[in-house]
Motif scaffolding. Structure first.
Motif, PDB file in Angstrom:
ATOM      1  N   PHE A   1      13.499  -1.750 -12.759  1.00 34.79           N
ATOM      2  CA  PHE A   1      13.359  -1.531 -11.321  1.00 34.79           C
ATOM      3  C   PHE A   1      12.542  -2.645 -10.677  1.00 34.79           C
ATOM      4  CE2 PHE A   1      14.263   2.936 -12.582  1.00 34.79           C
ATOM      5  CZ  PHE A   1      15.384   3.122 -11.777  1.00 34.79           C
ATOM      6  N   SER A   2      11.570  -3.184 -11.410  1.00 35.98           N
ATOM      7  CA  SER A   2      10.789  -4.298 -10.882  1.00 35.98           C
ATOM      8  C   SER A   2      11.649  -5.554 -10.756  1.00 35.98           C
ATOM      9  CB  SER A   2       9.585  -4.574 -11.790  1.00 35.98           C
ATOM     10  OG  SER A   2       8.673  -3.494 -11.750  1.00 35.98           O
ATOM     11  N   PHE A   3      12.570  -5.758 -11.706  1.00 36.55           N
ATOM     12  CA  PHE A   3      13.504  -6.878 -11.593  1.00 36.55           C
ATOM     13  C   PHE A   3      14.340  -6.749 -10.326  1.00 36.55           C
ATOM     14  CE2 PHE A   3      12.945  -8.298 -16.045  1.00 36.55           C
ATOM     15  CZ  PHE A   3      13.080  -9.658 -15.858  1.00 36.55           C
ATOM     16  N   LEU A   4      14.734  -5.524 -10.011  1.00 36.89           N
ATOM     17  CA  LEU A   4      15.508  -5.283  -8.794  1.00 36.89           C
ATOM     18  C   LEU A   4      14.671  -5.641  -7.565  1.00 36.89           C
ATOM     19  CD1 LEU A   4      17.985  -4.188  -7.339  1.00 36.89           C
ATOM     20  CD2 LEU A   4      17.027  -1.881  -7.560  1.00 36.89           C
TER      21      LEU A   4
ATOM     22  N   PHE B   1       0.819  -1.210   0.000  1.00 34.65           N
ATOM     23  CA  PHE B   1       0.000   0.000   0.000  1.00 34.65           C
ATOM     24  C   PHE B   1       0.858   1.269   0.000  1.00 34.65           C
ATOM     25  CE2 PHE B   1      -2.268   3.376   2.371  1.00 34.65           C
ATOM     26  CZ  PHE B   1      -3.287   3.598   1.466  1.00 34.65           C
ATOM     27  N   ASN B   2       1.845   1.324   0.879  1.00 35.48           N
ATOM     28  CA  ASN B   2       2.617   2.560   1.063  1.00 35.48           C
ATOM     29  C   ASN B   2       3.732   2.757   0.041  1.00 35.48           C
ATOM     30  OD1 ASN B   2       1.851   4.128   3.710  1.00 35.48           O
ATOM     31  ND2 ASN B   2       1.675   1.955   4.208  1.00 35.48           N
ATOM     32  N   VAL B   3       4.232   1.679  -0.539  1.00 37.15           N
ATOM     33  CA  VAL B   3       5.336   1.797  -1.501  1.00 37.15           C
ATOM     34  C   VAL B   3       4.861   1.493  -2.919  1.00 37.15           C
ATOM     35  CG1 VAL B   3       7.643   1.022  -2.145  1.00 37.15           C
ATOM     36  CG2 VAL B   3       7.019   1.188   0.274  1.00 37.15           C
ATOM     37  N   HIS B   4       4.375   0.277  -3.135  1.00 41.39           N
ATOM     38  CA  HIS B   4       4.016  -0.150  -4.493  1.00 41.39           C
ATOM     39  C   HIS B   4       2.889   0.676  -5.100  1.00 41.39           C
ATOM     40  CE1 HIS B   4       6.354  -3.557  -3.138  1.00 41.39           C
ATOM     41  NE2 HIS B   4       6.355  -4.055  -4.359  1.00 41.39           N
TER      42      HIS B   4
ATOM     43  N   ALA C   1       9.240   9.620  -7.630  1.00 42.69           N
ATOM     44  CA  ALA C   1      10.379  10.331  -8.226  1.00 42.69           C
ATOM     45  C   ALA C   1      11.704   9.674  -7.901  1.00 42.69           C
ATOM     46  CB  ALA C   1      10.383  11.786  -7.745  1.00 42.69           C
ATOM     47  N   HIS C   2      11.660   8.638  -7.062  1.00 44.24           N
ATOM     48  CA  HIS C   2      12.888   7.929  -6.660  1.00 44.24           C
ATOM     49  C   HIS C   2      12.675   6.424  -6.855  1.00 44.24           C
ATOM     50  CE1 HIS C   2      14.121  11.750  -4.854  1.00 44.24           C
ATOM     51  NE2 HIS C   2      12.922  11.792  -4.301  1.00 44.24           N
ATOM     52  N   PRO C   3      12.611   5.976  -8.108  1.00 45.15           N
ATOM     53  CA  PRO C   3      12.282   4.567  -8.383  1.00 45.15           C
ATOM     54  C   PRO C   3      13.258   3.562  -7.781  1.00 45.15           C
ATOM     55  CG  PRO C   3      13.094   5.679 -10.363  1.00 45.15           C
ATOM     56  CD  PRO C   3      12.838   6.738  -9.344  1.00 45.15           C
ATOM     57  N   LEU C   4      14.532   3.938  -7.673  1.00 45.69           N
ATOM     58  CA  LEU C   4      15.506   3.011  -7.083  1.00 45.69           C
ATOM     59  C   LEU C   4      15.188   2.781  -5.611  1.00 45.69           C
ATOM     60  CD1 LEU C   4      18.048   1.309  -7.210  1.00 45.69           C
ATOM     61  CD2 LEU C   4      19.399   3.383  -6.788  1.00 45.69           C
ATOM     62  N   ALA C   5      14.898   3.858  -4.890  1.00 49.95           N
ATOM     63  CA  ALA C   5      14.542   3.730  -3.476  1.00 49.95           C
ATOM     64  C   ALA C   5      13.245   2.943  -3.316  1.00 49.95           C
ATOM     65  CB  ALA C   5      14.402   5.115  -2.847  1.00 49.95           C
TER      66      ALA C   5
END
Length: 208
Positions: A178-181, A26-29, A107-111
């Motif tokens: 990023f999803s692979f990560l 909920f909070n991230v994805h 805005a920070h996809p890596l994080a």
């Protein structure tokens, strides 16, 4: 008395896993748009190319996975899996009522990918440690671990990676990367959390 304490500990572990998983999703994805593999990714793929509603496809896929889980992993597993799924739904509704508790990481996809992977890995890891499953993805991974030479982490990664690779047919490469990560990190953590403090099963031999 000992068995009762064991059941209580198992139930607490399952609930904690469902809470952590739902909190992260909920909070991230949901805020950052991190793409999923597994069953959810499959439903999105089917919806894009064939117009099949995710509400229908997810129900059918999960039903098939849970049926196989009951057949090959036991009725006790099915009860715990259904309990975990129900707990996840209740917790997710609760987070929806409380509102977002973490900042939007769009805005920070890596994080977002790293943090999302930690929440999924820890949450699913605890659910599986308690002998349950939070969805069809978990059941499929557990079956692959049981009947192939894949470890649990490799089974999770394999199913997610196949779906994400197919999703490249309609989702930009950068977003998929990023999803692979995320799935790489979560797959690694699921197995570590499940077997933390416990002996890991030995890999199956070629003869098996």
């Amino acid at each position: 008395m000992k068995n009762q304490h064991k059941k209580l500990a198992c139930g607490a572990t399952l609930l904690a896993g469902a809470a952590i998983l739902s909190f992260g999703l909920f909070n991230v994805h949901s805020q950052s748009g991190v793409t999923e593999g597994g069953v959810l990714g499959t439903t999105l793929l089917l919806h894009h190319w064939f117009g099949i509603s995710p509400g229908i496809s997810e129900f059918v896929i999960d039903a098939v996975c849970y049926t196989l889980g009951c057949r090959y992993l036991g009725k006790g597993f099915l009860r715990r899996a259904l309990a975990a799924s129900a707990a996840f739904a209740v917790f997710y509704l609760f987070w929806e009522r409380t509102g977002y508790l973490l900042p939007n990481l769009s805005a920070h996809p890596l994080a977002a990918a790293l943090l999302g992977g930690v929440f999924v890995g820890a949450g699913v890891g605890l659910v599986v440690r308690a002998g349950g499953a939070s969805g069809g993805d978990d059941v499929l991974a557990l079956l692959l671990e049981k009947f192939t030479r894949l470890t649990l982490s490799k089974a999770y990664f394999f199913t997610d990676a196949v779906v994400l690779a197919l999703s490249l047919s309609y989702i930009p490469l950068r977003r998929i990367a990023f999803s692979f990560l995320t799935v790489t990190l979560s797959s690694f953590l699921i197995e570590r959390v499940r077997y933390f403090g416990r002996p890991k099963p030995q890999p199956k031999s070629v003869e098996q």
